[in-house]
Design a protein around this motif. Structure first.
Motif, PDB file in Angstrom:
ATOM      1  N   LEU A   1     -32.655 -31.240   7.747  1.00  0.00           N
ATOM      2  CA  LEU A   1     -33.947 -30.749   7.287  1.00  0.00           C
ATOM      3  C   LEU A   1     -35.041 -31.785   7.549  1.00  0.00           C
ATOM      4  CD1 LEU A   1     -34.900 -28.128   5.979  1.00  0.00           C
ATOM      5  CD2 LEU A   1     -34.637 -29.211   3.753  1.00  0.00           C
ATOM      6  N   GLY A   2     -34.721 -33.055   7.334  1.00  0.00           N
ATOM      7  CA  GLY A   2     -35.702 -34.103   7.593  1.00  0.00           C
ATOM      8  C   GLY A   2     -36.097 -34.170   9.054  1.00  0.00           C
ATOM      9  N   LEU A   3     -35.114 -34.087   9.956  1.00  0.00           N
ATOM     10  CA  LEU A   3     -35.408 -34.109  11.387  1.00  0.00           C
ATOM     11  C   LEU A   3     -36.185 -32.868  11.809  1.00  0.00           C
ATOM     12  CD1 LEU A   3     -31.965 -35.452  12.665  1.00  0.00           C
ATOM     13  CD2 LEU A   3     -34.167 -36.642  12.809  1.00  0.00           C
ATOM     14  N   PHE A   4     -35.844 -31.730  11.225  1.00  0.00           N
ATOM     15  CA  PHE A   4     -36.564 -30.494  11.536  1.00  0.00           C
ATOM     16  C   PHE A   4     -38.024 -30.599  11.088  1.00  0.00           C
ATOM     17  CE2 PHE A   4     -38.055 -26.289  10.107  1.00  0.00           C
ATOM     18  CZ  PHE A   4     -38.087 -25.630  11.337  1.00  0.00           C
ATOM     19  N   PHE A   5     -38.253 -31.071   9.867  1.00  0.00           N
ATOM     20  CA  PHE A   5     -39.621 -31.212   9.360  1.00  0.00           C
ATOM     21  C   PHE A   5     -40.415 -32.196  10.215  1.00  0.00           C
ATOM     22  CE2 PHE A   5     -38.513 -29.924   4.743  1.00  0.00           C
ATOM     23  CZ  PHE A   5     -38.757 -28.597   5.069  1.00  0.00           C
ATOM     24  N   LEU A   6     -39.773 -33.279  10.643  1.00  0.00           N
ATOM     25  CA  LEU A   6     -40.457 -34.274  11.473  1.00  0.00           C
ATOM     26  C   LEU A   6     -40.895 -33.647  12.796  1.00  0.00           C
ATOM     27  CD1 LEU A   6     -41.365 -37.173  12.067  1.00  0.00           C
ATOM     28  CD2 LEU A   6     -39.053 -37.633  12.919  1.00  0.00           C
ATOM     29  N   ALA A   7     -39.978 -32.956  13.472  1.00  0.00           N
ATOM     30  CA  ALA A   7     -40.313 -32.343  14.754  1.00  0.00           C
ATOM     31  C   ALA A   7     -41.348 -31.238  14.578  1.00  0.00           C
ATOM     32  CB  ALA A   7     -39.047 -31.779  15.404  1.00  0.00           C
TER      33      ALA A   7
END
Length: 344
Positions: free
Chosen positions: A50-56
């Motif tokens: 979720l963190g990587l998705f939000f960042l991208a």
């Protein structure tokens, strides 16, 4: 009983039809040891993905709003993260991702806002898919529409044309997935389950989507949100649609009349072991180990690989490499006489 060593990238396969009932029961018992959720692993997987998705997604939204359009190229990893989040939502629907049923439901519903997939309705229809996959007498819910050779031959010309259009690769793999995920899932009408079973889940998600994406549009504008959201959703729908297709629509898949169908044999024979590079296996949440998942859907995705590694037999059943899967694109009809899925 010994099994051949499977070298990386090489398709070594035994036919699941050769397994006797005792061996199927043994494999089922083996899988039981991996069905318990590990909340620590679950939270790590969810938070990192979720963190990587939000960042991208955040960088893409910033790029679209500020004119830094090079950031829009992040739709490639963002789409991959979204596929992985769908895998988490999928496990939550099986109540396998977390130990708590309530936590599974809460997380599954929250992820619906990103996957565009109504958690409650999809979970119910997917549960039907698991109890009917490969059963010729119970087709039509949660699967790719598949006719037998004789059923297709008996159709009138117009119905044959409609089925050919539906099974055409351009529709089934390019137009169909985004049409289904982005548009068709917005309506409770025309679904496989009755409207009353779909209404609350689908309309509840539609309201959440209106609030979340409406807020983003108000803040950044329609064009910026569309540029940031649509490419990611399109990529994820294409990947997800392809995976669902190839997990059951391969040449040596398994279909039986209802009176001869058994869940365990259908799981091992009608669900593929899709062999992918580790990076793709990560993005897809191990769902390529689909024969194990169907044998025991309570195994969370983060334990599927251990289940495979600890039982050599599972690594030799229904194997399908990426190169081999491309040959499945034109398959469209089940031929009971040859026990194969065939092209028109």
């Amino acid at each position: 009983m010994s099994f051949p060593h499977v070298a990386p990238g090489r398709s070594v396969q035994r036919s699941p039809l050769s397994l006797d009932e005792a061996e199927i029961r043994r494999l089922s018992r083996h899988c039981l040891r991996y069905r318990d959720a590990d909340d620590r692993m679950a939270w790590i997987q969810l938070s990192t993905t979720l963190g990587l998705f939000f960042l991208a997604a955040g960088l893409m939204l910033y790029g679209a709003a500020s004119g830094a359009y090079a950031l829009l190229a992040l739709f490639l990893p963002a789409g991959g993260f979204l596929v992985r989040l769908f895998g988490v939502q999928h496990d939550c629907g099986h109540n396998s991702f977390f130990a708590s049923r309530n936590t599974n439901r809460l997380v599954g519903r929250l992820l619906s806002v990103f996957t565009l997939t109504p958690f409650g309705y999809w979970s119910r229809s997917h549960a039907v898919h698991h109890t009917t996959a490969g059963d010729l007498g119970r087709r039509g819910i949660g699967d790719v529409d598949t006719l037998t050779v004789d059923e297709y031959a008996a159709l009138p010309r117009g119905a044959k044309l409609r089925y050919r259009i539906y099974r055409h690769p351009l529709f089934l793999h390019v137009l169909g997935p985004p049409l289904y995920f982005i548009l068709l899932q917005r309506s409770p009408f025309g679904q496989a389950l009755p409207v009353q079973d779909a209404w609350r889940s689908i309309m509840g998600l539609n309201l959440a989507l209106l609030l979340v994406y409406g807020g983003l549009v108000a803040a950044f504008g329609v064009a910026a949100v569309a540029l940031a959201v649509l490419p990611t959703a399109l990529l994820a729908s294409w990947v997800g649609g392809w995976l669902f297709f190839v997990q059951h629509q391969f040449e040596d898949t398994h279909w039986e009349p209802s009176d001869e169908w058994t869940l365990q044999r259908a799981a091992l024979s009608g669900s593929s072991y899709y062999v992918m590079p580790k990076v793709l296996q990560w993005f897809t949440g191990n769902i390529g180990l689909h024969h194990i998942h169907h044998l025991n859907p309570r195994i969370p995705n983060y334990r599927l690989q251990s289940c495979l590694d600890d039982e050599p037999a599972l690594g030799t059943l229904s194997r399908l490499t990426i190169r081999e899967s491309l040959q499945c694109i034109g398959l469209a009809l089940w031929d009971p006489a040859r026990r194969k899925l065939v092209a028109f």
